[in-house]
Design an enzyme around this catalytic site. Structure first.
Site, short mmCIF file in Angstrom:
data_model
loop_
_atom_site.label_atom_id
_atom_site.label_comp_id
_atom_site.label_asym_id
_atom_site.label_seq_id
_atom_site.Cartn_x
_atom_site.Cartn_y
_atom_site.Cartn_z
N ASP A 62 0.82 -1.21 0.00
CA ASP A 62 0.00 0.00 0.00
C ASP A 62 0.85 1.26 0.00
O ASP A 62 0.55 2.24 -0.69
CB ASP A 62 -0.93 0.01 1.22
CG ASP A 62 -2.11 -0.94 1.06
OD1 ASP A 62 -2.20 -1.61 0.01
OD2 ASP A 62 -2.92 -1.03 2.02
N ASP A 134 -4.00 10.96 3.75
CA ASP A 134 -4.32 11.95 4.78
C ASP A 134 -3.31 13.08 4.85
O ASP A 134 -2.17 12.98 4.38
CB ASP A 134 -4.43 11.28 6.16
CG ASP A 134 -3.24 10.38 6.48
OD1 ASP A 134 -2.10 10.76 6.20
OD2 ASP A 134 -3.48 9.28 7.03
N ASP A 163 -2.72 16.12 20.73
CA ASP A 163 -1.47 15.78 20.02
C ASP A 163 -1.52 16.15 18.55
O ASP A 163 -0.48 16.19 17.88
CB ASP A 163 -1.19 14.28 20.14
CG ASP A 163 -0.81 13.87 21.55
OD1 ASP A 163 -0.52 14.77 22.37
OD2 ASP A 163 -0.80 12.66 21.84
N THR A 174 -8.84 3.84 6.43
CA THR A 174 -8.31 2.60 7.02
C THR A 174 -6.84 2.74 7.41
O THR A 174 -6.20 1.74 7.74
CB THR A 174 -8.47 1.44 6.02
OG1 THR A 174 -7.91 1.80 4.76
CG2 THR A 174 -9.93 1.08 5.84
N TYR A 176 -4.14 5.94 9.27
CA TYR A 176 -3.95 6.58 10.58
C TYR A 176 -5.29 6.92 11.22
O TYR A 176 -5.48 6.80 12.43
CB TYR A 176 -3.11 7.84 10.39
CG TYR A 176 -2.52 8.44 11.65
CD1 TYR A 176 -2.72 7.86 12.91
CD2 TYR A 176 -1.74 9.58 11.59
CE1 TYR A 176 -2.17 8.41 14.06
CE2 TYR A 176 -1.18 10.14 12.73
CZ TYR A 176 -1.41 9.57 13.95
OH TYR A 176 -0.86 10.12 15.08
N SER A 179 -6.48 4.06 13.22
CA SER A 179 -5.72 3.91 14.46
C SER A 179 -6.15 4.92 15.52
O SER A 179 -6.02 4.66 16.72
CB SER A 179 -4.22 4.09 14.18
OG SER A 179 -3.76 3.12 13.26
#
Length: 281
Positions: A62, A134, A163, A174, A176, A179
């Site tokens: 990817d 992103d 942060d 799908t 960051y 996550s």
């Protein structure tokens, strides 16, 4: 499709070997193939695409497909990713299935999906960088919280300390975004996902924005006489620094990524297969 550019990484022998085998197979079938080596990590310069190229094949996973999308942005040439490692979300093929796929592509038996891209950059600069996954804004110092204000179409939408923040395409939902507990979105939908990173509030949620929205982000100084810089990254690369008072602009890019699809597996089936491989079921 008859003319191909194969992009691989020089440091991985298995990738180079697979790329050479692919080039030989394409030429055996009457096509043309050129092999290009990715620049070293940290180099995000555009990659030249030979005139007349019909398709770009990336060997790696990817990440290789995402980097190639950004480095060939503006050419309009469709891309197809081949996994040389573990199963990903974007690449349908591996070393075992790629040769049958070459036959299908040359025969014209394929579809092309168009994926939305984001673009962004500092308001003070005319430079704009595209991202398939992103655009992420985070503290320059991982141990330091930053104060973030998000404007949408000129109006303040959100202020928080944390942060950082992720602006994701549906394709990048799908990555960051996932996550950070953001939602998974079908990659063919057009929208912008905004997901805070470790916000210091009990009232934090991902927010789904229209793909037509114009977004600006700035950080505010929380303490005097301290350095409170942030960084903005595009698909994990092209990192730029910005300071309190600067603004980062984010919006949908005018162009789209074109991804070759050969598999009949739809998005939900692909997600299910990936989840099963991660849980061992």
């Amino acid at each position: 499709m008859k003319s191909f550019l194969i992009i691989t990484r020089d440091e991985k022998e298995r990738n180079r070997t697979l790329a050479r085998r692919m080039a030989s197979e394409i030429e055996l079938k009457g096509g043309k193939a050129c092999i290009a080596v990715e620049p070293p990590r940290g180099n995000d310069d555009p990659m030249p695409v030979p005139e007349g190229t019909d398709c770009i094949l990336t060997v790696g996973g990817d990440g290789a497909l995402i980097r190639a999308t950004r480095r060939t942005f503006g050419t309009g040439v469709p891309l197809l990713g081949i996994n040389a490692g573990h199963l990903g979300y974007l690449c349908d093929l591996d070393a075992d299935s790629v040769f049958d796929a070459i036959d299908s592509i040359i025969a014209g038996d394929y579809d092309i999906e168009e994926r939305m891209l984001l673009e962004g950059g500092l308001e003070s600069s005319e430079k704009r960088i595209a991202a398939l996954n992103d655009i992420v804004i985070s503290s320059e110092n991982p141990a330091q919280v930053i104060s973030i204000t998000v404007y949408v179409n000129g109006t303040v939408l959100y202020r928080f300390n944390g942060d950082g923040i992720i602006f994701s395409t549906p394709t990048g939902s799908t990555a960051y975004n996932l996550s950070a507990n953001g939602p998974i979105v079908d990659p063919l939908i057009e929208l912008i996902l905004m997901t805070p990173i470790n916000p210091h509030t009990l009232n934090s949620r991902s927010i789904i924005l229209s793909s037509a929205d114009e977004i600006a982000v700035e950080i505010t100084r929380r303490r005097q006489h301290t350095r409170e810089a942030a960084i903005v990254s595009f698909d994990g690369n092209s990192i730029e620094e910005f300071l309190p008072g600067d603004r980062v602009l984010v919006r949908k890019a005018a162009e789209k990524a074109r991804i070759v699809r050969l598999s009949d597996m739809n998005f939900l089936e692909r997600i299910g297969k990936k989840l099963k491989s991660e849980t061992g079921l």
